[in-house]
Design a protein around this motif. Structure first.
Motif, PDB file in Angstrom:
ATOM      1  N   LYS A 100       0.792  -1.067  -0.145  1.00  0.00           N
ATOM      2  CA  LYS A 100       0.092  -0.076   0.081  1.00  0.00           C
ATOM      3  C   LYS A 100       0.963   1.199   0.163  1.00  0.00           C
ATOM      4  O   LYS A 100       0.839   2.078  -0.808  1.00  0.00           O
ATOM      5  CB  LYS A 100      -1.000  -0.061   1.211  1.00  0.00           C
ATOM      6  CG  LYS A 100      -1.822   1.052   1.444  1.00  0.00           C
ATOM      7  CD  LYS A 100      -2.991   0.587   0.783  1.00  0.00           C
ATOM      8  CE  LYS A 100      -4.024   1.931   0.632  1.00  0.00           C
ATOM      9  NZ  LYS A 100      -5.123   1.776  -0.350  1.00  0.00           N
ATOM     10  N   ALA A 101       1.898   1.248   0.943  1.00  0.00           N
ATOM     11  CA  ALA A 101       2.682   2.592   0.860  1.00  0.00           C
ATOM     12  C   ALA A 101       3.443   2.754  -0.227  1.00  0.00           C
ATOM     13  O   ALA A 101       3.528   3.939  -0.560  1.00  0.00           O
ATOM     14  CB  ALA A 101       3.827   2.082   2.141  1.00  0.00           C
ATOM     15  N   PHE A 102       3.895   1.779  -0.981  1.00  0.00           N
ATOM     16  CA  PHE A 102       4.460   1.876  -2.506  1.00  0.00           C
ATOM     17  C   PHE A 102       3.606   2.663  -3.350  1.00  0.00           C
ATOM     18  O   PHE A 102       4.180   2.663  -4.358  1.00  0.00           O
ATOM     19  CB  PHE A 102       4.966   0.687  -2.689  1.00  0.00           C
ATOM     20  CG  PHE A 102       6.396   0.119  -2.105  1.00  0.00           C
ATOM     21  CD1 PHE A 102       6.810   0.848  -1.172  1.00  0.00           C
ATOM     22  CD2 PHE A 102       7.018  -1.020  -2.305  1.00  0.00           C
ATOM     23  CE1 PHE A 102       8.014   0.437  -0.439  1.00  0.00           C
ATOM     24  CE2 PHE A 102       8.200  -1.356  -1.606  1.00  0.00           C
ATOM     25  CZ  PHE A 102       8.564  -0.405  -0.582  1.00  0.00           C
ATOM     26  N   THR A 103       2.257   2.591  -3.240  1.00  0.00           N
ATOM     27  CA  THR A 103       1.516   3.163  -4.130  1.00  0.00           C
ATOM     28  C   THR A 103       1.283   4.796  -4.084  1.00  0.00           C
ATOM     29  O   THR A 103       0.896   5.348  -4.790  1.00  0.00           O
ATOM     30  CB  THR A 103      -0.038   2.693  -4.112  1.00  0.00           C
ATOM     31  OG1 THR A 103      -0.749   3.039  -2.605  1.00  0.00           O
ATOM     32  CG2 THR A 103       0.124   1.140  -4.257  1.00  0.00           C
ATOM     33  N   PHE A 104       1.974   5.264  -2.729  1.00  0.00           N
ATOM     34  CA  PHE A 104       1.841   6.619  -2.422  1.00  0.00           C
ATOM     35  C   PHE A 104       3.019   7.621  -3.057  1.00  0.00           C
ATOM     36  O   PHE A 104       3.173   8.662  -2.396  1.00  0.00           O
ATOM     37  CB  PHE A 104       1.445   7.065  -1.040  1.00  0.00           C
ATOM     38  CG  PHE A 104       0.197   6.266  -0.659  1.00  0.00           C
ATOM     39  CD1 PHE A 104      -0.872   7.196  -1.192  1.00  0.00           C
ATOM     40  CD2 PHE A 104       0.182   5.336   0.118  1.00  0.00           C
ATOM     41  CE1 PHE A 104      -2.291   6.521  -0.760  1.00  0.00           C
ATOM     42  CE2 PHE A 104      -1.296   4.835   0.679  1.00  0.00           C
ATOM     43  CZ  PHE A 104      -2.152   5.383   0.149  1.00  0.00           C
ATOM     44  N   GLY A 105       3.890   7.148  -4.012  1.00  0.00           N
ATOM     45  CA  GLY A 105       5.063   7.725  -4.337  1.00  0.00           C
ATOM     46  C   GLY A 105       6.065   7.407  -3.508  1.00  0.00           C
ATOM     47  O   GLY A 105       6.602   8.043  -2.714  1.00  0.00           O
ATOM     48  N   THR A 106       6.821   6.337  -3.957  1.00  0.00           N
ATOM     49  CA  THR A 106       7.974   5.999  -3.401  1.00  0.00           C
ATOM     50  C   THR A 106       9.335   6.108  -4.326  1.00  0.00           C
ATOM     51  O   THR A 106       9.465   5.958  -5.294  1.00  0.00           O
ATOM     52  CB  THR A 106       7.802   4.438  -3.029  1.00  0.00           C
ATOM     53  OG1 THR A 106       6.807   4.042  -2.470  1.00  0.00           O
ATOM     54  CG2 THR A 106       8.860   3.748  -2.276  1.00  0.00           C
ATOM     55  N   PRO A 107      10.351   7.009  -3.707  1.00  0.00           N
ATOM     56  CA  PRO A 107      11.596   6.873  -4.303  1.00  0.00           C
ATOM     57  C   PRO A 107      12.137   5.904  -4.520  1.00  0.00           C
ATOM     58  O   PRO A 107      12.179   4.425  -3.524  1.00  0.00           O
ATOM     59  CB  PRO A 107      12.234   7.765  -3.422  1.00  0.00           C
ATOM     60  CG  PRO A 107      11.786   7.551  -1.849  1.00  0.00           C
ATOM     61  CD  PRO A 107      10.445   7.196  -2.047  1.00  0.00           C
ATOM     62  N   PRO A 108      13.159   5.533  -5.701  1.00  0.00           N
ATOM     63  CA  PRO A 108      13.884   4.285  -5.787  1.00  0.00           C
ATOM     64  C   PRO A 108      14.777   4.544  -4.454  1.00  0.00           C
ATOM     65  O   PRO A 108      15.272   5.462  -4.142  1.00  0.00           O
ATOM     66  CB  PRO A 108      14.837   4.764  -6.837  1.00  0.00           C
ATOM     67  CG  PRO A 108      14.172   5.688  -7.770  1.00  0.00           C
ATOM     68  CD  PRO A 108      13.436   6.397  -6.563  1.00  0.00           C
ATOM     69  N   HIS A 109      15.224   3.304  -4.030  1.00  0.00           N
ATOM     70  CA  HIS A 109      16.013   3.215  -2.554  1.00  0.00           C
ATOM     71  C   HIS A 109      16.830   1.984  -2.411  1.00  0.00           C
ATOM     72  O   HIS A 109      16.380   1.078  -3.054  1.00  0.00           O
ATOM     73  CB  HIS A 109      15.099   3.537  -1.438  1.00  0.00           C
ATOM     74  CG  HIS A 109      14.059   2.602  -1.301  1.00  0.00           C
ATOM     75  ND1 HIS A 109      12.935   2.605  -1.827  1.00  0.00           N
ATOM     76  CD2 HIS A 109      13.974   1.744  -0.222  1.00  0.00           C
ATOM     77  CE1 HIS A 109      11.931   1.790  -1.348  1.00  0.00           C
ATOM     78  NE2 HIS A 109      12.712   0.962  -0.510  1.00  0.00           N
ATOM     79  N   GLY A 110      17.641   2.145  -1.790  1.00  0.00           N
ATOM     80  CA  GLY A 110      18.736   0.801  -1.360  1.00  0.00           C
ATOM     81  C   GLY A 110      19.427   0.985  -0.055  1.00  0.00           C
ATOM     82  O   GLY A 110      19.500   2.393   0.227  1.00  0.00           O
ATOM     83  N   GLY A 111      19.778   0.109   0.367  1.00  0.00           N
ATOM     84  CA  GLY A 111      20.579   0.311   1.736  1.00  0.00           C
ATOM     85  C   GLY A 111      21.427  -1.124   1.951  1.00  0.00           C
ATOM     86  O   GLY A 111      21.825  -1.780   0.982  1.00  0.00           O
ATOM     87  N   ILE A 112      21.722  -1.332   3.303  1.00  0.00           N
ATOM     88  CA  ILE A 112      22.745  -2.023   3.541  1.00  0.00           C
ATOM     89  C   ILE A 112      22.492  -2.223   5.047  1.00  0.00           C
ATOM     90  O   ILE A 112      22.221  -1.422   5.786  1.00  0.00           O
ATOM     91  CB  ILE A 112      24.244  -1.732   3.235  1.00  0.00           C
ATOM     92  CG1 ILE A 112      25.057  -3.096   3.353  1.00  0.00           C
ATOM     93  CG2 ILE A 112      24.768  -0.688   4.115  1.00  0.00           C
ATOM     94  CD1 ILE A 112      26.557  -2.904   2.425  1.00  0.00           C
ATOM     95  N   ALA A 113      23.084  -3.503   5.695  1.00  0.00           N
ATOM     96  CA  ALA A 113      23.344  -3.505   7.286  1.00  0.00           C
ATOM     97  C   ALA A 113      24.623  -4.080   7.546  1.00  0.00           C
ATOM     98  O   ALA A 113      25.054  -5.089   6.665  1.00  0.00           O
ATOM     99  CB  ALA A 113      22.174  -4.260   7.537  1.00  0.00           C
ATOM    100  N   TRP A 114      25.465  -3.753   8.375  1.00  0.00           N
ATOM    101  CA  TRP A 114      26.671  -4.110   8.544  1.00  0.00           C
ATOM    102  C   TRP A 114      26.491  -5.126   9.886  1.00  0.00           C
ATOM    103  O   TRP A 114      25.612  -4.491  10.912  1.00  0.00           O
ATOM    104  CB  TRP A 114      27.729  -3.159   9.300  1.00  0.00           C
ATOM    105  CG  TRP A 114      28.264  -2.257   8.188  1.00  0.00           C
ATOM    106  CD1 TRP A 114      27.899  -2.097   6.960  1.00  0.00           C
ATOM    107  CD2 TRP A 114      29.207  -1.271   8.626  1.00  0.00           C
ATOM    108  NE1 TRP A 114      28.581  -1.081   6.160  1.00  0.00           N
ATOM    109  CE2 TRP A 114      29.349  -0.296   7.428  1.00  0.00           C
ATOM    110  CE3 TRP A 114      30.057  -0.882   9.542  1.00  0.00           C
ATOM    111  CZ2 TRP A 114      30.348   0.670   7.240  1.00  0.00           C
ATOM    112  CZ3 TRP A 114      30.864   0.201   9.405  1.00  0.00           C
ATOM    113  CH2 TRP A 114      30.833   0.771   8.351  1.00  0.00           C
ATOM    114  N   GLY A 115      26.912  -6.134  10.107  1.00  0.00           N
ATOM    115  CA  GLY A 115      27.077  -6.926  11.559  1.00  0.00           C
ATOM    116  C   GLY A 115      28.239  -6.184  12.254  1.00  0.00           C
ATOM    117  O   GLY A 115      29.387  -6.485  12.075  1.00  0.00           O
TER     118      GLY A 115
END
Ligand code: ASP
Length: 471
Positions: A403-418
Motif C-alpha cells: 500500500k505504502a509503495f502506491t503513494f509515491g516511493t523513491p527508488p531506494h537501497g541500503g545495507i546493514a553491517w554486522g
C-alpha cells in the motif's frame, strides 16, 4: 578536595591529590605496602610508607585492604627515581605516596583473577560474573573501542546528511529468513508481537516518508538454532538511502569502512583499495565460497582483506512443505538487475534472475550486505508470488508495504553491517561474545540474569498463555 582521574596524575607531580577507584593489585612488603589503583582512565602505583614518613593509621588500614576494594585515596604525586621508571606505561614515571585511605566499599574475593586478560578463564564463569569480567583491561578496551567505532560512524554519517531514526522493537514478523522471537499481547488475547529480525520494512517505509538518508545502530533478534558464534540478539549498523544505485551505496560504505579502519585501527593495513569485487559466480568458481578470505598472509593479525561479492542469484530451490519450492537467497525486498526485471514480471528463468544484492566480506567473514529495493509494488508482488505467497498471505504480511509503495516511493537501497563481527575482527577477537558487553552463551542463555526463565502464573494468565510443558 576534588577528585583527579588517574590519567591526569602525571600533570600533578609535587601536588596533593584525591583519587577514587579500585585496588587492582596489592603487594604487602611488610614495612611498606604497594598498591596499583585503577579507575576508568588508567592505573597508577601507590605506596604507603612506614612511620615516621607515613602514618601508622594509614599503614594499619592498608594492611586490611584487598583487591577490588573501592577506595578514596589522598596522596602526593612523586616523580619516580630514574632507575624505577617504566617506559611506555601510563604513569610509569610517577608514584602516589599515600597519605590517607578511605574505604568506600569492601569486596569479596572475586571468583576469578581480574587480570589484564581473562580470555583463558572458563567462559561460563566469566559470563555469570560479567560485571567483574568487564573490569579486566582487555574487556574495558573492547567496550570502549566499540563505543568509539559507533561514535565515529554516527559522526561521519551525520556529516554526510544522514539522520538516525529509531524503529520499534515490538513489531510484526519480517521474513529475513530466521525464526522470530515473539511477545504475547496482554490486551489482544492470542495475538503476538514479534521482535525485529532487522528494521528492514521500517527503513523502507522511512524512504516512503521522505527521510532519504537513514541509519540506525539497531538491535536485531533472530531465533536461530545454536550455531557457534551467533547471538540471539545482535547489533547492525542499518542504513537506507533514496535515489541511489548500487554503486552509490557501495561507495558510501567502502569509504566509511576505510575511514573507520584508518581512524580507529591505524595499525591495520587494508590489503587492497578499492576493494576487489567478484560476482557470486566468479567467487564460487575461484574460491568455492561466496565469502573468500583474500589475505595474502594469513599469519598477519593486522592485515584486512575486504572485498565485495555481487550479482547473486535472486532465488534458490528450497525444500519447504508449503510454498512454491523457491525461496529468496538474501532479501525478498531486493530488486532484480534491470535486465532481469522482465523475467521477474513473467516469472520465467527464475533460477537465472540476478539480484542487486551486494555483500561485503572481511577476511572470510560476511560483515555486511544489502541491496537496491523493489519500490515498484508490482515487482515486489511478483517476488512474493514466486516464493509462494497467496494473495491473502501477501495482504496479511505485506499489505502495509505494498500500500505504502502506491503513494509515491523513491527508488531506494541500503545495507546493514554486522557490527559485532566487524568490531571483533578489528580487535582480533576470536568471537563476537568478546565484544558484546552482556553476551549470552552460544546456547542463548544469559547466565548472569539466569534467563530464559519461567514466568509467574499470574503473568501467564494475564498474557493468556499456557505452556505445553505444563510449567
Ligand atoms: N535487512 C538486511 C539484513 O538484515 C540488510 C539489508 O538488506 O539492508 O540482512
Amino acid at each position: 578536595m576534588e577528585r583527579t582521574y588517574i590519567k591526569d596524575l602525571k600533570n600533578k607531580v609535587g601536588e596533593d591529590v584525591l583519587i577514587k577507584g579500585w585496588v587492582d593489585i596489592r603487594r604487602d612488603q611488610g614495612k611498606m605496602i604497594f598498591f596499583d589503583f585503577r579507575d576508568m582512565s588508567g592505573k597508577v602505583q601507590g605506596v604507603v610508607l612506614p612511620p615516621p614518613a607515613g602514618g601508622q593509621d594509614t599503614l594499619d588500614t592498608a594492611k586490611e585492604i584487598r583487591s577490588e576494594w573501592v577506595l578514596a585515596v589522598t596522596g602526593k604525586v612523586n616523580a619516580r627515581p630514574e632507575k624505577n621508571v617504566k617506559v611506555d606505561v601510563l604513569n610509569g614515571d610517577i608514584e602516589l605516596e599515600i597519605l590517607k585511605i578511605e574505604v568506600l566499599n569492601k569486596a569479596e574475593t572475586p571468583p576469578f583473577e581480574l587480570n589484564d586478560n581473562t580470555f583463558g578463564i572458563n567462559e561460563e564463569v566469566r559470563l555469570k560474573y560479567r560485571y567483574l569480567d568487564l573490569r579486566s583491561t582487555r574487556m574495558q578496551h573492547n567496550i570502549r573501542f566499540r563505543y568509539k567505532l559507533i561514535k565515529h560512524v554516527r559522526d561521519e554519517l551525520n556529516e554526510r546528511g544522514f539522520i538516525e531514526v529509531e524503529t520499534p522493537i515490538l513489531t510484526k514478523s519480517t521474513p529475513e529468513g530466521a525464526r522470530d522471537y515473539v511477545v504475547p499481547s496482554r490486551l489482544y488475547p492470542g495475538n503476538f508481537y514479534a521482535l525485529p529480525q532487522a528494521p528492514q520494512q521500517y527503513k523502507q517505509l522511512l524512504m516512503v516518508a521522505g527521510v532519504e538518508k537513514y541509519f540506525q545502530i539497531a538491535r536485531c533478534f533472530r531465533d536461530e538454532d545454536t550455531r557457534g558464534d551467533r547471538q540471539p540478539e545482535f547489533t547492525q549498523l542499518d542504513m537506507e538511502l533514496s535515489f541511489v544505485e548500487r554503486e552509490d551505496v557501495m561507495r558510501v560504505n567502502e569509504e566509511l569502512l576505510i575511514s573507520v579502519v584508518k581512524t580507529l585501527a591505524p595499525e591495520k593495513k587494508i590489503q587492497q583499495i578499492p576493494f576487489p569485487r567478484f560476482t557470486y559466480k566468479e567467487a564460487m568458481e575461484k574460491y568455492s565460497t561466496d565469502r573468500p578470505d583474500l589475505r595474502e598472509d594469513k599469519t598477519d593479525p593486522n592485515l584486512l582483506a575486504f572485498c565485495w561479492v555481487i550479482d547473486f542469484p535472486f532465488f534458490e530451490k528450497a525444500d519447504y512443505s508449503t510454498g512454491s519450492g523457491w525461496t529468496f537467497t538474501h532479501n525478498p525486498f531486493s530488486r532484480a538487475l534491470p535486465e532481469h526485471e522482465k523475467w521477474l514480471k513473467n516469472k520465467e528463468n527464475i533460477d537465472e534472475i540476478i539480484t542487486t544484492q551486494y555483500d561485503v566480506i572481511l577476511n572470510g567473514f560476511e560483515i555486511g550486505g544489502g541491496s537496491i529495493r523493489n519500490h515498484n509494488p508490482e515487482l515486489l508482488k511478483a517476488v512474493l508470488e514466486i516464493i509462494g505467497f497467496t494473495p491473502e498471505q501477501m495482504e496479511a504480511n505485506f499489505g502495509h508495504l505494498l500500500k505504502a509503495f502506491t503513494f509515491g516511493t523513491p527508488p531506494h537501497g541500503g545495507i546493514a553491517w554486522g557490527l559485532d563481527r566487524f568490531v571483533a575482527l578489528l580487535l582480533n577477537e576470536p568471537n563476537i561474545r568478546e565484544v558484546i558487553p552482556f553476551a549470552k552463551t552460544g546456547e542463548g542463555r544469559d547466565l548472569m540474569m539466569d534467563s530464559p526463565a519461567p514466568i509467574s502464573e499470574t503473568q501467564s494468565k494475564e498474557l493468556h498463555i499456557k505452556s505445553t510443558d505444563g510449567k
